[in-house]
Scaffold this active site. Structure first.
Site, PDB file in Angstrom:
ATOM      1  N   GLN A 131       1.706  -2.817   2.139  1.00 11.47           N
ATOM      2  CA  GLN A 131       1.036  -3.967   2.820  1.00 11.47           C
ATOM      3  C   GLN A 131      -0.338  -4.108   2.702  1.00 11.47           C
ATOM      4  O   GLN A 131      -0.838  -3.121   3.265  1.00 11.47           O
ATOM      5  CB  GLN A 131       1.742  -4.038   4.097  1.00 11.47           C
ATOM      6  N   GLY A 132      -0.859  -5.138   1.806  1.00  9.79           N
ATOM      7  CA  GLY A 132      -2.349  -5.266   1.735  1.00  9.79           C
ATOM      8  C   GLY A 132      -2.955  -6.144   2.547  1.00  9.79           C
ATOM      9  O   GLY A 132      -3.439  -7.260   2.016  1.00  9.79           O
ATOM     10  N   TYR A 133      -3.132  -5.726   3.771  1.00 14.47           N
ATOM     11  CA  TYR A 133      -3.555  -6.706   4.830  1.00 14.47           C
ATOM     12  C   TYR A 133      -4.770  -6.128   5.208  1.00 14.47           C
ATOM     13  O   TYR A 133      -6.100  -6.838   5.038  1.00 14.47           O
ATOM     14  CB  TYR A 133      -2.943  -6.753   6.031  1.00 14.47           C
ATOM     15  N   SER A 134      -4.950  -4.706   5.968  1.00 16.86           N
ATOM     16  CA  SER A 134      -6.368  -4.511   6.548  1.00 16.86           C
ATOM     17  C   SER A 134      -7.217  -4.170   5.619  1.00 16.86           C
ATOM     18  O   SER A 134      -7.263  -3.760   4.596  1.00 16.86           O
ATOM     19  CB  SER A 134      -5.902  -3.322   7.491  1.00 16.86           C
ATOM     20  N   SER A 170       0.033   1.826   4.245  1.00 18.47           N
ATOM     21  CA  SER A 170       1.312   2.740   4.353  1.00 18.47           C
ATOM     22  C   SER A 170       1.790   2.809   3.102  1.00 18.47           C
ATOM     23  O   SER A 170       2.275   1.847   2.523  1.00 18.47           O
ATOM     24  CB  SER A 170       1.756   2.492   5.595  1.00 18.47           C
ATOM     25  N   GLU A 253       7.856  -8.434  11.414  1.00 20.81           N
ATOM     26  CA  GLU A 253       7.623  -7.049  11.615  1.00 20.81           C
ATOM     27  C   GLU A 253       8.406  -6.474  12.837  1.00 20.81           C
ATOM     28  O   GLU A 253       8.780  -5.242  12.911  1.00 20.81           O
ATOM     29  CB  GLU A 253       6.188  -6.628  11.470  1.00 20.81           C
ATOM     30  N   GLU A 382      -5.762  -5.195  21.817  1.00 24.28           N
ATOM     31  CA  GLU A 382      -6.887  -6.442  22.066  1.00 24.28           C
ATOM     32  C   GLU A 382      -6.186  -7.587  21.291  1.00 24.28           C
ATOM     33  O   GLU A 382      -6.363  -8.555  21.883  1.00 24.28           O
ATOM     34  CB  GLU A 382      -8.381  -6.025  21.675  1.00 24.28           C
TER      35      GLU A 382
END
Length: 412
Positions: A131-134, A170, A253, A382
């Protein structure tokens, strides 16, 4: 919801339990308990073979529609499978991101061509995804994505050319594909102008660097995209409308696999109680009270998860609707982190040193160190509280800092 099981569901539980007992034997028996959080480096190839064995016998994609290669099982049947899988101490599966996240996303948003190309290898566990999000400068602020992609002519038609950096990816070092959120409209900001791209990792424009973790493993990675290419058709949903696809994926998820996760939590708690009994710390009434509280909280968490999942199935909740997903993440993240702290309190002075050379951690030390991240990864506390405040409760957004103008700066 009705938390009792029907005769048919009880029979299904027996079927799952019997199958796992019959097949977690031979070479597979040695995989029991391997590959949990912070331990994804353990026996990867062997666990992949086990995952493919599950697929060959119809135990993957349980909730997917039959027409897309799944089993079409009910919510309660999926819960039963994940509970029995965890109770059998079966090894952590290596195809979670493909099977639990991308697959349902392609079923919901993908084209028929994308579904035909990617769903069968996910079901069979022959292609792995990350997963290429962050991103380094965005943290949990997913709308602040800076990775960019543009369409250019390629040798066989137009292609997306991707430049940027992803982090905390990951299992990228073990994956063949990555689903990437990238900015495809120049000048766009925040949620606008993002696209959800499917990018192959085996190419010159991709560099994967594992990140050494405090637990001794390196399941997370930095991924550098420098002119990485993927075909123009490898965009899920409309170009520039990727935010909705990305949020849809995050809704998947926190699915039924969380119930299996909680069975794993229960096993971890049992080992902490056993250690407390063995070393005498169980005789401390304050510590014993904390162990009892953790037990009660875990059962409440299970019931709440079932309630939330039943609401999603009934269509009355979503990732940004009733907020069940955000509540669940807040609850289990905090609980598991406290369990790690409790494990160290039980261990006492023994928890301060490794068992042997080469940073040989015991399970409770690893639990403590890895669980420090539980309230951060997968959407920090948060962020979850902001989602609940703004999207569920309708509270006003927090004011964002503004950059002073030149005249204002001069006045100061």
């Amino acid at each position: 919801m009705d938390l009792s099981y029907s005769a048919e569901e009880q029979a299904f539980r027996t079927e799952v339990r019997t199958w796992l007992g019959d097949h977690l034997t031979g070479d597979f028996a040695a995989l029991r308990g391997l590959g949990g959080p912070g331990r994804d480096h353990e026996a990867h190839d062997e666990r992949l073979a086990w995952n493919q064995h599950l697929a060959a016998h119809g135990w993957t994609a349980l909730g997917w529609p039959v027409e897309h290669g799944g089993r079409g099982l009910s919510l309660m049947q999926q819960v039963i499978f994940h509970e029995e899988y965890a109770r059998a101490d079966a090894p952590a599966r290596v195809n979670h991101l493909g099977e639990e996240l991308l697959g349902p996303t392609l079923i919901a948003f993908g084209t028929p061509e994308q579904q035909q190309r990617f769903l069968p290898p996910i079901v069979a566990a022959t292609e792995l995804w990350c997963q290429g999000y962050s991103e380094p400068g965005a943290g949990s602020d997913l709308a602040n994505v800076q990775t960019r992609a543009r369409l250019e002519p390629g040798p066989d038609g137009e292609q997306w050319v991707v430049d940027g950096q992803k982090v905390w990816t990951s299992l990228a070092h073990l994956s063949q594909w990555c689903f990437v959120l990238a900015r495809t409209e120049p000048g766009s900001q925040r949620h606008e102008g993002l696209s959800f791209l499917l990018v192959p990792l085996d190419q010159e424009g991709v560099e994967v660097r594992p990140i050494d973790q405090i637990t001794g493993g390196s399941e997370f990675n930095e991924v550098f995209l420098t002119g990485a290419r993927t075909d123009a058709a490898m965009v899920v949903g409309e170009p520039g409308r990727g935010w909705g696809v990305a949020m849809g994926l995050l809704g998947f998820e926190r699915g039924v696999s969380t119930l299996g996760q909680q069975v794993g939590f229960a096993r971890e708690l049992e080992t902490v109680v056993e250690r407390a009994r063995a070393n005498g710390s169980y005789d401390d009434p304050v510590l014993r009270d904390r162990l009892a509280q953790a037990t009660v909280e875990l059962e409440v968490m299970r019931v709440n998860a079932l309630r939330g999942l039943s609401a999603v199935t009934a269509g009355s909740d979503s990732a940004a609707g009733g907020g069940a997903a955000s509540i669940a993440k807040l609850v289990w993240g905090g609980w598991h982190r406290r369990l790690g702290e409790l494990a160290m309190q039980v261990a006492g002075a023994d928890g301060l040193t490794a068992r042997g050379a080469a940073y040989d951690l015991d399970p409770h030390q690893r639990l403590f160190l890895f669980s420090r991240a539980d309230t951060i990864y997968g959407g920090s506390d948060e962020v979850q509280r902001t989602i609940l405040a703004e999207r569920v409760l309708g509270l006003p957004r927090e004011p964002r800092p503004t950059t002073p103008t030149t005249s204002t700066q001069g006045a100061r």
